[in-house]
Design a protein around this motif. Structure first.
Motif, PDB file in Angstrom:
ATOM      1  N   ARG A 312      23.874  57.832  -8.598  1.00 29.65           N
ATOM      2  CA  ARG A 312      25.153  57.370  -9.124  1.00 29.65           C
ATOM      3  C   ARG A 312      25.697  56.190  -8.323  1.00 29.65           C
ATOM      4  N   GLU A 313      25.544  56.286  -7.008  1.00 30.76           N
ATOM      5  CA  GLU A 313      25.995  55.171  -6.159  1.00 30.76           C
ATOM      6  C   GLU A 313      25.243  53.905  -6.543  1.00 30.76           C
ATOM      7  N   THR A 316      26.571  52.595  -9.795  1.00 32.53           N
ATOM      8  CA  THR A 316      27.890  51.991  -9.596  1.00 32.53           C
ATOM      9  C   THR A 316      27.753  50.613  -8.956  1.00 32.53           C
ATOM     10  N   ARG A 317      26.921  50.549  -7.908  1.00 33.30           N
ATOM     11  CA  ARG A 317      26.756  49.270  -7.224  1.00 33.30           C
ATOM     12  C   ARG A 317      26.209  48.209  -8.176  1.00 33.30           C
ATOM     13  N   LYS A 318      25.262  48.634  -9.021  1.00 30.67           N
ATOM     14  CA  LYS A 318      24.705  47.661  -9.972  1.00 30.67           C
ATOM     15  C   LYS A 318      25.766  47.227 -10.970  1.00 30.67           C
ATOM     16  N   ALA A 319      26.580  48.180 -11.452  1.00 29.97           N
ATOM     17  CA  ALA A 319      27.644  47.826 -12.386  1.00 29.97           C
ATOM     18  C   ALA A 319      28.599  46.832 -11.732  1.00 29.97           C
ATOM     19  N   PRO A 399      20.943  50.669 -14.591  1.00 28.46           N
ATOM     20  CA  PRO A 399      22.310  51.066 -14.225  1.00 28.46           C
ATOM     21  C   PRO A 399      22.921  52.108 -15.170  1.00 28.46           C
ATOM     22  N   ILE A 400      22.605  52.035 -16.467  1.00 26.97           N
ATOM     23  CA  ILE A 400      23.229  53.006 -17.383  1.00 26.97           C
ATOM     24  C   ILE A 400      22.727  54.411 -17.098  1.00 26.97           C
ATOM     25  N   LEU A 403      24.197  55.646 -13.985  1.00 26.19           N
ATOM     26  CA  LEU A 403      25.607  56.021 -14.099  1.00 26.19           C
ATOM     27  C   LEU A 403      25.799  57.339 -14.843  1.00 26.19           C
TER      28      LEU A 403
END
Ligand code: ADP
Ligand code: MG
Lengths: 406, 245
Positions: A312-313, A316-319, A399-400, A403
């Motif tokens: 998840r981290e 998030t970082r990629k988002a 990333p999706i 997430l």
């Protein structure tokens, strides 16, 4: 950015202290054993080179080989021959004598003590420096006239006569090659030695005395061996060449093949020790490689776990704009830091252990700074190498999916 | 008013093994700069699929997506990362703050990826946390904060690089009704200050804060209407973030 990543890595590792520590164990043990054994090896190397420095690295002995069955008279040395070697080799041959010694007992009113009486030339002091603390050293006249004069070591002088000053002028009788001879003590000396030499020779219960070598030329002035020092300023290559030339010359003048003469030099002894230590070093390198491999695989494993836990981290970082490279570097830094800390702990433990051993045996321990730097660098490299696969996995996360991961 | 988002015959098909799911079906949509839009619809109607594409986290199967005039299709993952970093601020239902980092550091994350200097990063993050009313909590870890506070940190983080587009996928989904109102008032104030905000929700009273309500059903856009009378902001709120602590 690098400092940022290091801080991030440290906080990630702190979050799982026990796990991080267990992961480091392989590296700690690997690097620790390399440092410990390298340090022991370097200490031994230093020890041997200090000892050889004290006894003279350029010295050697030459004699007819023990393999020769029929030894001729000419295979022995005469004093005239030895003089001629000095003329032939000039400055390259700094010193020559017969290398003979006798043992004997000096008895005084107070006590008695066994001695080694070394037969030396007047210039022995140039190749084996000693400090004359009282009286004088042997001189050329003593040697040529075969005078029964001697210089003795300070500790023995004090033990036998109460003080160095009281010893000079005293006489004693010993038996040399079957004849009772009365010797005069003309001086008292003191040696300067390294800690290693003192450690190795300090326990000797015998006193040391120097007497003219011309007194120890039995039988009939035939001398079994030559003891020599080459010029102490020679380089290793020059020394090797000299030793070779000298042996060849001696053999030639005696109508022998060079291999018929047996030459043993401090240099060749030292290189034997050196190659032994290099063998140990190679074995250590093998052990280290295996434990670092195991440690590295441990790091890879834990980083894979970490990447999964932090899916998840990563998402998030990629988002928020992290590129593949940013994520890759973040995780590589983490595995490098993990491994490097393991390396540093290993170095610390090894240095502690070796220092304790050094203290117990009162040896000055050698830990070379470049070895320490290389160990830290190498452990970081192990971390980076084994971190590549987990870091790539992290960086390539969609990333999706990351997430949505619960 | 200039166009920020333009979707032309946009289709998203998910391939899950043998099954093919039509996530979005020929969507045409235009959103201008400064709009405050809500996306409504049942669960599974395609709202998140749309948000992921708008946020450049995902790419359309067919059709065109122009963000701020640029065709986003065919960009590399790293180019999309840079677009997300500069042009989009995300607010998630489950906050997605990074644990082990203070909220100040969390707000700094997008600035770090934008390669902003540390001192400037800190200055900007402090300013944003002040804006959302959390100045007194900068050194706290996310797990020391309430849900509403965490979501305000996430909003501060979304604003870090001053992006033209704020995307919030069910930002109030994990919050109680009072806190949800506070968060929507915060979005409304961002909108008043000129930001373009798109919010996904399935609650009428949340959508009521926005100026335009778009409804999805089964991957299709079925209604797009103007909200003539958006919910008025509570007077007591005062300046941005004033009442929020
Ligand atoms: N990664 C995916 N793989 C396969 N199907 C998906 C994926 N994401 C969403 N879907 C499907 O697409 C449809 C729309 O989903 P989504 O956009 O998440 O709906 P909403 O957010 O409106 O609840 C659903 O049928 C969902 O099952
Ligand atoms: Mg959804």
């Amino acid at each position: 950015m690098l400092i940022e990543n290091m801080k991030m890595a440290l906080s990630a590792l702190r979050a799982n202290k026990m796990r991080s520590f267990l992961t480091m164990l392989g590296i700690i043990i690997g690097i620790g054993s390399v440092i410990a054994i390298t340090s022991v090896g370097d200490t031994m190397r230093k020890m041997f080179s200090d000892i050889y420095q004290d006894v003279g690295v350029t010295q050697g002995y030459i004699s007819i080989s023990y393999r020769i069955e029929e030894v001729r008279d000419s295979d022995y040395f005469t004093m005239d021959e030895m003089e001629s070697y000095k003329e032939v080799f000039g400055d390259r041959l700094a010193y020559i004598d017969s290398g003979n010694s006798v043992t004997g007992e000096i008895v005084t009113d107070i006590t008695k003590k066994n001695f080694y009486f070394y037969g030396v030339d007047y210039n022995y002091i140039d190749v084996q420096p000693v400090n004359i603390v009282y009286g004088r050293y042997l001189n050329e006249g003593d040697i040529l006239a075969r005078k029964p004069n001697c210089v003795i070591d300070r500790a023995s002088a004090e033990e036998l006569y109460g003080s160095a000053g009281a010893a000079v002028g005293r006489t004693f009788r010993i038996t040399v090659y079957g004849n009772v001879t009365e010797f005069n003590i003309i001086g008292v000396f003191e040696k300067e030695q390294s800690a290693f030499t003192a450690l190795m020779t300090g326990s000797s219960a015998n006193g040391e005395a120097y007497i003219p070598w011309t007194l120890l030329t039995w039988p009939n002035d035939y001398i079994y061996q030559c003891h020599f020092f080459a010029d102490p300023d020679m380089s290793a290559a020059e020394l090797e060449q000299f030793n070779e030339d000298f042996a060849a010359y001696v053999a030639k003048t005696k109508n022998r093949e060079p291999e018929d003469f047996y030459i043993v030099t401090a240099q060749s002894e030292m290189s034997t020790v050196d190659s032994m230590l290099s063998g140990v070093a190679a074995a250590v390198a093998g052990i280290a490689a295996i434990s670092l491999l195991v440690g590295g695989i441990g790091i890879m494993n834990i980083m894979l776990v970490s990447v999964t836990e932090r899916t998840r981290e990563i998402g998030t970082r990629k988002a928020l704009g992290a590129t593949t490279r940013d994520i890759m570097i973040q995780f590589l830094t983490e595995s490098a830091v993990l491994s490097a800390i393991g390396g540093i702990i290993g170095i610390g433990l090894a240095a502690g252990l070796v220092s304790i051993l050094g203290a117990i045996f009162s040896l000055p321990v050698v830990i070379k700074p470049y070895v320490v730097l290389m160990a830290v660098g190498f452990s970081a490299m192990v971390g980076i190498f084994f971190g590549i696969y987990p870091a790539r996995k992290a960086a390539q996360r969609d990333p999706i999916i990351a997430l949505r991961y619960e | 008013m200039s166009e920020l988002i333009r979707l032309e015959d946009l289709v998203k098909i998910y391939n899950t093994g043998s099954l093919r799911v039509l996530g979005l079906n020929k969507i045409n949509l235009s959103i201008n700069k400064g709009e405050f839009v809500s996306i409504m619809g049942h669960s599974g109607s395609g709202k998140s699929t749309l948000m992921n594409i708008l946020g450049c986290l995902d790419t359309p199967t067919l059709g065109r997506y122009y963000l701020d005039g640029t065709d986003v299709a065919g960009m590399s993952p790293d180019e999309l990362s840079r677009i997300r970093n500069k042009k989009i601020g995300f607010v998630f239902q489950s906050f997605n703050l990074i644990s082990r980092m203070t909220i100040l550091k969390n707000v700094e994350v997008p600035l770090t990826y934008a390669r902003v200097r540390p001192s400037e990063r800190r200055r900007r993050a402090l300013e944003l946390l002040e804006l959302v009313g959390l100045s007194s909590r900068i050194d706290h870890q996310p797990n020391e904060l309430s849900g509403g506070q965490r979501q305000r940190v996430a909003i501060a983080r979304a604003l870090a690089n001053d992006p033209p587009l704020i995307l919030a996928d069910e930002p109030t989904g994990n919050l109680d009704s009072q806190t949800s109102i506070e968060i929507m008032e915060l979005f409304a104030r961002l909108h008043q200050n000129g930001a373009t905000v798109v919010v996904v929700t399935h609650e009428e009273n949340i959508a009521a804060y926005t100026d335009r309500i778009i409804t999805f059903n089964d991957g299709r856009l079925i209604s797009d209407r103007i909200n003539i009378a958006p919910t008025a902001l509570s007077d007591t709120a005062g300046a941005l973030g004033g009442r929020m602590s």
